[in-house]
Design an enzyme around this catalytic site. Structure first.
Site, short mmCIF file in Angstrom:
data_model
loop_
_atom_site.label_atom_id
_atom_site.label_comp_id
_atom_site.label_asym_id
_atom_site.label_seq_id
_atom_site.Cartn_x
_atom_site.Cartn_y
_atom_site.Cartn_z
N GLY A 97 0.85 -1.19 0.00
CA GLY A 97 0.00 0.00 0.00
C GLY A 97 0.89 1.24 0.00
N ARG A 98 0.33 2.33 0.49
CA ARG A 98 1.06 3.60 0.45
C ARG A 98 2.38 3.52 1.21
NH1 ARG A 98 -4.75 6.01 1.54
NH2 ARG A 98 -4.60 4.27 2.97
N ALA A 122 3.66 -3.53 10.80
CA ALA A 122 2.26 -3.60 10.36
C ALA A 122 1.30 -3.60 11.56
CB ALA A 122 2.06 -4.84 9.50
N ARG A 123 1.11 -4.74 12.16
CA ARG A 123 0.24 -4.88 13.33
C ARG A 123 0.66 -6.14 14.08
NH1 ARG A 123 -1.33 -0.62 13.54
NH2 ARG A 123 -3.40 0.27 13.66
N GLU A 125 -0.03 -6.46 22.54
CA GLU A 125 0.69 -5.29 23.07
C GLU A 125 -0.22 -4.47 23.99
OE1 GLU A 125 1.64 -3.62 19.12
OE2 GLU A 125 0.40 -1.90 19.64
N HIS A 178 5.59 0.42 19.30
CA HIS A 178 4.55 0.89 18.36
C HIS A 178 4.68 2.41 18.11
CE1 HIS A 178 0.26 -0.13 16.78
NE2 HIS A 178 0.80 0.84 16.06
N ILE A 179 5.82 2.80 17.55
CA ILE A 179 6.10 4.24 17.40
C ILE A 179 6.37 4.63 15.94
CG2 ILE A 179 6.98 4.61 19.75
CD1 ILE A 179 9.86 4.43 18.52
C1 GLV Z 1 -0.62 3.01 13.70
O1 GLV Z 1 -0.30 1.89 13.96
C2 GLV Z 1 -1.64 3.34 12.76
O2 GLV Z 1 -2.39 2.44 12.32
O3 GLV Z 1 -1.78 4.52 12.43
#
Ligand code: GLV
Length: 328
Positions: A156-157, A239-240, A269, A287-288
């Site tokens: 994606g972007r 990603a996640r 998390e 997650h930064i």
């Molecule tokens: C951060 O994880 C977002 O989805 O913006």
């Protein structure tokens, strides 16, 4: 006329809160408490809108307890904390914050790749621990980045932003795997070649994950996929949590089945799999990836704009669903 009532579920920039207060009656959470699902549901009572982060779950139970709710604006591009079909069925608009974080997040993906391949945090820990007594020829020798092959899963972007950095900045060979293939024009711009997931895992020196979380992408990388990767390869997940099987990753890192990993997002998390905390060949960040002041401010403002435009003009700026027959 009474202002509509909204809930801002987590602490945000005070100036964004002030702009919301011009239009809305706002209940905020500047103490940044993490509410349970029951507490969030209770705080939503009487609110027609809410600003959430990726940590607050909007599901059927919350929607049923809050039939007055019209819109929830997520301050994140990812929205796996939303049950979008349930929101649509309940007539609730969902919105996220695309575009404003693309380049910043791609920068971070590259930073994590560099830190992982070149063993930056591992060597810093060694230095801080007072273990550096002499230079030696192979001390913290890592993997080459420039000229190597990067495999991007999820184009994606943000994936495209990483591909551009890799191809144009670092002369890397870019391969990618995605649900759908990019246009020839975009492939040329990113200098990226489409390959199967299997070929990507077998040939990439660095595998970077930027795929959105869904039931289909759960454990995109598990024990079987780690076994397909080169023993010299690095893995980066921005990603996640849940895209990688963290237990399998911890095992593969401990066994040196792959060389190293850089992980910004975790299953469950802010808890982190204890196995990941034990191994030295992983760079761990909380997650930064989108965390610069400029970008986080832009994300907060876009989430606020979604609420303000929905209630003043009847249309959110970046909606994720179409809610039939509903206008503000
Ligand atoms: C951060 O994880 C977002 O989805 O913006």
């Amino acid at each position: 006329m009474n202002k509509p009532s909204i809930l801002v579920a987590r602490a945000i920039f005070p100036e964004v809160l002030q702009s919301l207060a011009q239009v809305f009656e706002v209940e905020s959470n500047q103490a940044d408490e993490v509410w349970s699902a029951a507490e969030l549901t209770r705080r939503m009572q009487g609110k027609v809108g809410a600003l959430t982060t990726g940590s607050e779950r909007i599901d059927t139970a919350l929607l049923q307890a809050n039939p007055q709710l019209r819109i929830v604006a997520n301050m994140a591009v990812g929205f796996n904390n939303f049950d979008v079909p349930a929101m649509t069925a309940a007539g609730v608009v969902a919105s996220n914050t695309p575009d404003v974080l693309t380049e910043t997040t791609a920068d971070f993906g590259f930073a994590l790749l560099m830190a992982t391949a070149r063993r930056i945090t591992e060597s810093e820990h060694f230095l801080r621990a007072g273990q550096w007594t002499k230079w030696s020829y192979d001390m913290f020798a890592g993997a080459e980045v420039h000229g190597s092959t990067i495999g991007i899963i999820g184009m994606g972007r943000i994936g495209q932003g990483i591909a551009r950095r890799a191809a144009h900045g670092f002369g890397m060979n870019v391969i990618y795997h995605n649900r759908s293939r990019l246009s020839a024009e975009l492939e040329a711009e990113c200098k990226a070649s489409y390959v199967s997931k299997e070929e990507l895992l077998k040939t990439a020196d660095h595998v970077v994950l930027v795929v959105p979380y869904s039931a289909e992408s759960h454990h995109t990388i598990g024990a079987a996929e780690l076994a397909q990767m080169k023993s010299t390869a690095t893995l980066v997940n921005i990603a996640r949590g849940g895209i990688v099987d963290d237990a399998a990753l911890a095992k593969a890192l401990a066994a040196r089945q792959i060389a190293a990993a850089g992980i910004d997002v975790f299953e469950g998390e802010p808890s982190v799999h204890p196995g990941l905390l034990k191994v030295p060949n992983v760079v761990l960040t909380p997650h930064i990836a989108s965390a610069t002041i400029k970008t986080r401010r832009a994300m907060a403002q876009l989430a606020a704009d979604n609420l303000m435009e929905f209630f003043t003009k009847g249309q959110a700026v970046t909606p994720l669903n179409t809610v039939a027959g509903r206008t503000a």
